[in-house]
Design a protein around this motif. Structure first.
Motif, PDB file in Angstrom:
ATOM      1  N   ALA A  25      -1.201  -7.177  13.161  1.00 24.89           N
ATOM      2  CA  ALA A  25      -0.632  -8.101  12.188  1.00 24.89           C
ATOM      3  C   ALA A  25      -0.945  -7.526  10.811  1.00 24.89           C
ATOM      4  N   VAL A  26       0.089  -7.327  10.005  1.00 21.65           N
ATOM      5  CA  VAL A  26      -0.041  -6.562   8.769  1.00 21.65           C
ATOM      6  C   VAL A  26       0.576  -7.332   7.598  1.00 21.65           C
ATOM      7  N   THR A  27      -0.076  -7.254   6.440  1.00 19.34           N
ATOM      8  CA  THR A  27       0.499  -7.764   5.202  1.00 19.34           C
ATOM      9  C   THR A  27       1.028  -6.591   4.386  1.00 19.34           C
ATOM     10  N   MET A  28       2.284  -6.688   3.975  1.00 21.30           N
ATOM     11  CA  MET A  28       2.892  -5.687   3.098  1.00 21.30           C
ATOM     12  C   MET A  28       2.999  -6.297   1.704  1.00 21.30           C
ATOM     13  N   ALA A  29       2.408  -5.620   0.719  1.00 18.42           N
ATOM     14  CA  ALA A  29       2.489  -6.080  -0.673  1.00 18.42           C
ATOM     15  C   ALA A  29       3.282  -5.058  -1.479  1.00 18.42           C
ATOM     16  N   LEU A  30       4.350  -5.522  -2.133  1.00 16.66           N
ATOM     17  CA  LEU A  30       5.136  -4.672  -3.024  1.00 16.66           C
ATOM     18  C   LEU A  30       4.641  -4.941  -4.437  1.00 16.66           C
ATOM     19  N   VAL A  31       4.116  -3.893  -5.080  1.00 20.24           N
ATOM     20  CA  VAL A  31       3.424  -4.059  -6.351  1.00 20.24           C
ATOM     21  C   VAL A  31       4.110  -3.235  -7.434  1.00 20.24           C
ATOM     22  N   GLU A  32       4.457  -3.900  -8.538  1.00 26.44           N
ATOM     23  CA  GLU A  32       4.968  -3.161  -9.700  1.00 26.44           C
ATOM     24  C   GLU A  32       4.416  -3.797 -10.968  1.00 26.44           C
ATOM     25  N   GLU A  33       4.264  -2.987 -11.987  1.00 27.21           N
ATOM     26  CA  GLU A  33       3.633  -3.421 -13.228  1.00 27.21           C
ATOM     27  C   GLU A  33       4.417  -4.570 -13.860  1.00 27.21           C
ATOM     28  N   GLY A  34       3.699  -5.588 -14.300  1.00 27.28           N
ATOM     29  CA  GLY A  34       4.325  -6.704 -14.991  1.00 27.28           C
ATOM     30  C   GLY A  34       4.868  -7.795 -14.086  1.00 27.28           C
ATOM     31  N   ARG A  35       4.716  -7.625 -12.766  1.00 28.89           N
ATOM     32  CA  ARG A  35       5.202  -8.638 -11.825  1.00 28.89           C
ATOM     33  C   ARG A  35       4.111  -8.983 -10.830  1.00 28.89           C
ATOM     34  N   SER A  36       4.165 -10.205 -10.332  1.00 29.61           N
ATOM     35  CA  SER A  36       3.229 -10.590  -9.271  1.00 29.61           C
ATOM     36  C   SER A  36       3.610  -9.852  -7.991  1.00 29.61           C
ATOM     37  N   PRO A  37       2.626  -9.447  -7.181  1.00 22.75           N
ATOM     38  CA  PRO A  37       2.936  -8.759  -5.923  1.00 22.75           C
ATOM     39  C   PRO A  37       3.815  -9.629  -5.026  1.00 22.75           C
ATOM     40  N   HIS A 210       5.652   2.215  -8.694  1.00 25.26           N
ATOM     41  CA  HIS A 210       5.787   1.158  -7.685  1.00 25.26           C
ATOM     42  C   HIS A 210       4.916   1.498  -6.484  1.00 25.26           C
ATOM     43  N   GLN A 211       4.275   0.465  -5.906  1.00 18.64           N
ATOM     44  CA  GLN A 211       3.378   0.688  -4.779  1.00 18.64           C
ATOM     45  C   GLN A 211       3.710  -0.235  -3.614  1.00 18.64           C
ATOM     46  N   THR A 212       3.461   0.280  -2.412  1.00 21.20           N
ATOM     47  CA  THR A 212       3.525  -0.529  -1.199  1.00 21.20           C
ATOM     48  C   THR A 212       2.158  -0.456  -0.537  1.00 21.20           C
ATOM     49  N   ARG A 213       1.501  -1.616  -0.445  1.00 16.24           N
ATOM     50  CA  ARG A 213       0.169  -1.667   0.157  1.00 16.24           C
ATOM     51  C   ARG A 213       0.246  -2.350   1.512  1.00 16.24           C
ATOM     52  N   LEU A 214      -0.297  -1.705   2.535  1.00 22.57           N
ATOM     53  CA  LEU A 214      -0.330  -2.266   3.884  1.00 22.57           C
ATOM     54  C   LEU A 214      -1.771  -2.592   4.243  1.00 22.57           C
ATOM     55  N   THR A 215      -2.019  -3.863   4.560  1.00 21.89           N
ATOM     56  CA  THR A 215      -3.358  -4.319   4.931  1.00 21.89           C
ATOM     57  C   THR A 215      -3.301  -4.904   6.337  1.00 21.89           C
ATOM     58  N   VAL A 216      -4.097  -4.345   7.237  1.00 25.04           N
ATOM     59  CA  VAL A 216      -4.129  -4.818   8.622  1.00 25.04           C
ATOM     60  C   VAL A 216      -5.045  -6.036   8.704  1.00 25.04           C
ATOM     61  N   ARG A 217      -4.465  -7.178   9.109  1.00 24.29           N
ATOM     62  CA  ARG A 217      -5.263  -8.404   9.258  1.00 24.29           C
ATOM     63  C   ARG A 217      -5.964  -8.439  10.612  1.00 24.29           C
ATOM     64  N   SER A 218      -5.290  -7.927  11.639  1.00 22.97           N
ATOM     65  CA  SER A 218      -5.901  -7.841  12.962  1.00 22.97           C
ATOM     66  C   SER A 218      -5.171  -6.762  13.755  1.00 22.97           C
TER      67      SER A 218
END
Length: 246
Positions: A25-37, A210-218
Motif C-alpha cells: 500500500a503506497v502513497t504517491m505525493a506530487l510535489v511542486e513549488e508553491g502548491r500543496s502536495p 517537480h517531484q513524485t514521492r512514493l511512501t510505502v505504508r505497508s
C-alpha cells in the motif's frame, strides 16, 4: 564500453532477493513549488514467475478523481514488455502503445518505461568507480541501451549499495548524455521479512523541480498471489483484486 565488472554488478542488482511476490500500500505525493502536495493512494501487486516473467498490477484507491484507475504490466523473460491501462470513466481496458515509453504515468514524474522490469541484457554496463551517497560508499554503475530504440534514456547512472544491492540514487539522461533530466533518491529503506525494501523515495524532474514521492505504508511478501490477478479481466474488474488487498 561495457566491462565484466559492470555486467556482473548489474546482474547482482537484478537478481537481488525480493520474494516470489509482493503486495504494498503506497502513497504517491506530487510535489511542486508553491502548491500543496497532491496525494494519491494506490495498491501495488508484483509477481515473479520461476521462468523469468514479471507481472505488476497498480490500482489507485484515492482520491475520487483517480479511484479505480489501474495499470497492468507483463514483462516477459525475453525482455518484451506489454502494458494495459484501465480508466473507469471509459470503462474499458486500453493497451499502452509500446512507443509511449516516455509518456508520463498519471501526470507523475514516472514514465511508463520506469514501471517496467528491465533485463540487464538490454544495456551495456560499466563500473565507473565508487562514491559516497548518504554515508554509504556505493559502486557507481553506468548503463547504456544496447539498442537506442529500447529506452527513452540515452544512459543511466546508478549508485549501488554493495551490502543490499539496492540503488540509492539513479540519474536518468534523456537528450544530453552529460546532463541528467531526472534523479531518483532513496530516502528510507528497511528489511521486511528479510528482504531489503525501499520504503520512501523521491523522483525529481531536474528541469522543472517537480517531484513524485512514493511512501510505502505497508508491504507483505510471498503471499502466493495467483496468476489470474495479473490479467486484463482483473484490471477491469476490481472485485477480482479486492480479496488480495492488504
Amino acid at each position: 564500453m561495457a566491462d565484466e565488472a559492470g555486467m556482473a554488478l548489474a546482474q547482482r542488482v537484478y537478481d537481488r532477493l525480493d520474494g516470489d511476490d509482493a503486495t504494498s500500500a503506497v502513497t504517491m505525493a506530487l510535489v511542486e513549488e508553491g502548491r500543496s502536495p497532491r496525494l494519491r493512494s494506490m495498491l501495488l501487486y508484483r509477481r515473479s514467475a520461476p521462468e523469468g516473467e514479471v507481472s505488476t498490477l497498480i490500482r489507485f484507491t484515492e482520491p475520487a478523481d483517480i479511484e479505480g484507475t489501474g495499470l497492468l504490466t507483463i514483462d516477459a523473460a525475453d525482455g518484451a514488455s506489454n502494458q494495459w491501462i484501465y480508466l473507469p470513466a471509459m470503462q474499458r481496458v486500453r493497451r499502452v502503445d509500446s512507443n509511449r515509453k516516455g509518456g508520463r504515468f498519471v501526470n507523475s514524474d514516472y514514465y511508463y518505461e520506469d514501471l517496467r522490469d528491465r533485463k540487464p541484457s538490454m544495456d551495456e554496463h560499466r563500473l565507473l568507480g565508487r562514491e559516497v551517497v548518504d554515508g554509504v560508499e556505493c559502486d557507481v554503475l553506468e548503463s547504456i541501451p544496447v539498442e537506442a530504440g529500447n529506452s527513452v534514456y540515452k544512459r543511466r547512472v546508478s549508485w549501488i549499495d554493495p551490502a543490499s544491492h539496492l540503488p540509492l540514487r539513479i540519474d536518468f539522461f534523456e537528450k544530453d548524455p552529460q546532463a541528467p533530466s531526472k534523479r531518483l533518491r532513496v530516502e528510507r529503506r528497511e528489511q521486511v521479512q528479510g528482504y531489503w525494501t525501499v520504503m520512501d523515495s523521491t523522483l525529481t524532474d531536474l528541469g522543472s523541480g517537480h517531484q513524485t514521492r512514493l511512501t510505502v505504508r505497508s508491504i507483505a511478501y510471498d503471499r502466493s498471489l495467483p496468476e489470474r490477478l495479473f490479467s486484463s479481466k482483473a484490471l477491469e474488474d476490481e472485485r477480482m483484486e479486492r480479496e488480495f488487498r492488504p
